[in-house]
Design an enzyme around this catalytic site. Structure first.
Site, PDB file in Angstrom:
ATOM      1  N   HIS A 273       7.986   3.917  -3.796  1.00  0.00           N
ATOM      2  CA  HIS A 273       9.590   3.446  -4.643  1.00  0.00           C
ATOM      3  C   HIS A 273      10.212   3.800  -4.902  1.00  0.00           C
ATOM      4  O   HIS A 273       9.020   3.121  -6.126  1.00  0.00           O
ATOM      5  CB  HIS A 273      10.423   1.531  -3.739  1.00  0.00           C
ATOM      6  CG  HIS A 273      10.238   1.068  -2.414  1.00  0.00           C
ATOM      7  ND1 HIS A 273      10.650   0.697  -1.546  1.00  0.00           N
ATOM      8  CD2 HIS A 273       9.389   1.111  -1.889  1.00  0.00           C
ATOM      9  CE1 HIS A 273      10.812  -0.184  -0.049  1.00  0.00           C
ATOM     10  NE2 HIS A 273       9.682   0.423  -0.748  1.00  0.00           N
TER      11      HIS A 273
ATOM     12  N   HIS B 217       4.178   4.074   1.185  1.00  0.00           N
ATOM     13  CA  HIS B 217       5.484   4.734   0.720  1.00  0.00           C
ATOM     14  C   HIS B 217       5.699   4.948  -1.077  1.00  0.00           C
ATOM     15  O   HIS B 217       5.505   3.486  -0.763  1.00  0.00           O
ATOM     16  CB  HIS B 217       6.258   4.791   1.386  1.00  0.00           C
ATOM     17  CG  HIS B 217       7.287   3.428   2.486  1.00  0.00           C
ATOM     18  ND1 HIS B 217       6.361   2.698   3.002  1.00  0.00           N
ATOM     19  CD2 HIS B 217       7.973   2.323   1.349  1.00  0.00           C
ATOM     20  CE1 HIS B 217       6.558   1.347   2.873  1.00  0.00           C
ATOM     21  NE2 HIS B 217       7.581   1.159   2.260  1.00  0.00           N
TER      22      HIS B 217
HETATM   23  P1  AMP Z   1       9.185  -1.749   2.637  1.00  0.00           P
HETATM   24  O1  AMP Z   1       9.783  -3.189   2.468  1.00  0.00           O
HETATM   25  O2  AMP Z   1       7.827  -1.231   1.000  1.00  0.00           O
HETATM   26  O3  AMP Z   1       7.799  -1.768   3.513  1.00  0.00           O
HETATM   27  O4  AMP Z   1       9.687  -1.090   2.456  1.00  0.00           O
HETATM   28  C1  AMP Z   1      10.819  -0.154   3.998  1.00  0.00           C
HETATM   29  C2  AMP Z   1      12.407   0.243   3.008  1.00  0.00           C
HETATM   30  O5  AMP Z   1      12.531   0.907   4.035  1.00  0.00           O
HETATM   31  C3  AMP Z   1      12.844  -0.212   3.185  1.00  0.00           C
HETATM   32  O6  AMP Z   1      13.442  -0.721   1.753  1.00  0.00           O
HETATM   33  C4  AMP Z   1      14.350  -0.132   4.213  1.00  0.00           C
HETATM   34  O7  AMP Z   1      15.636  -0.525   3.613  1.00  0.00           O
HETATM   35  C5  AMP Z   1      13.778   1.775   4.334  1.00  0.00           C
HETATM   36  N1  AMP Z   1      14.024   1.555   5.147  1.00  0.00           N
HETATM   37  C6  AMP Z   1      14.455   1.092   6.788  1.00  0.00           C
HETATM   38  N2  AMP Z   1      14.763   1.765   7.568  1.00  0.00           N
HETATM   39  C7  AMP Z   1      15.012   3.173   7.151  1.00  0.00           C
HETATM   40  C8  AMP Z   1      15.424   4.349   7.871  1.00  0.00           C
HETATM   41  N3  AMP Z   1      15.682   4.550   9.107  1.00  0.00           N
HETATM   42  N4  AMP Z   1      15.961   4.957   7.216  1.00  0.00           N
HETATM   43  C9  AMP Z   1      15.766   4.730   5.770  1.00  0.00           C
HETATM   44  N5  AMP Z   1      15.387   3.809   4.714  1.00  0.00           N
HETATM   45  C10 AMP Z   1      14.863   2.884   5.775  1.00  0.00           C
END
Ligand code: AMP
Length: 134
Positions: free
Chosen positions: A100, A98
């Protein structure tokens, strides 16, 4: 393989979805750096960049450009950070690729804090040679 994001895509976990197509979907990050922080998520599970087909990667950047434009238009942000945490050691929490897209404002007090290191004499040239690729 199931991840938090496959559950979100299936509707098993609620989300604020702002876009979807045959390759990816876009939701609001539940813990935003700034409000409006978006996640562009592949429909298929590819854990990291290395696992992701080139055509999917290209598409993600096109969608990132559209997301950036929408954030600037709606929120009036001055800039965005486009970030991929690529592997657990980089801080990736969810092994499902993903991007950001983080809205940024002048003097918003947020920083990507990477303390910097340095090269010894001649080291940058030698390392550059080892890292050449085609
Ligand atoms: P990463 O650390 O790059 O894997 O980012 C994962 C992101 O997913 C984090 O910024 C979390 O805040 C976000 N995240 C986790 N669970 C959810 C959720 N249920 N809905 C929206 N964002 C989420």
């Amino acid at each position: 393989m199931e991840t938090v994001f496959t559950k979100i895509r299936a509707g098993a976990i609620p989300s604020a979805k702002v876009y979807e197509d045959e390759i990816c979907f876009v939701i609001l990050d539940i813990n935003p750096v700034n409000k409006g922080h978006l996640l562009i998520i592949t429909n298929e599970v590819h854990p990291t960049l290395a696992d992701t087909p080139d055509e999917v990667l290209s598409h993600l950047l096109v969608i990132a450009k559209k997301a950036d434009a929408k954030l600037r238009e709606v929120l009036g942000c001055a800039a965005t950070n486009v970030v991929i945490n690529n592997g657990e050691a980089s801080g990736q929490e969810i092994p499902h690729l993903h991007l950001h897209i983080i809205p940024r404002y002048t003097d918003d007090g947020k920083r990507l804090t990477f303390p910097k290191t340095h090269y010894d004499e001649g080291e940058i040239v030698a390392l550059g040679k080892r890292l050449e690729f085609e």
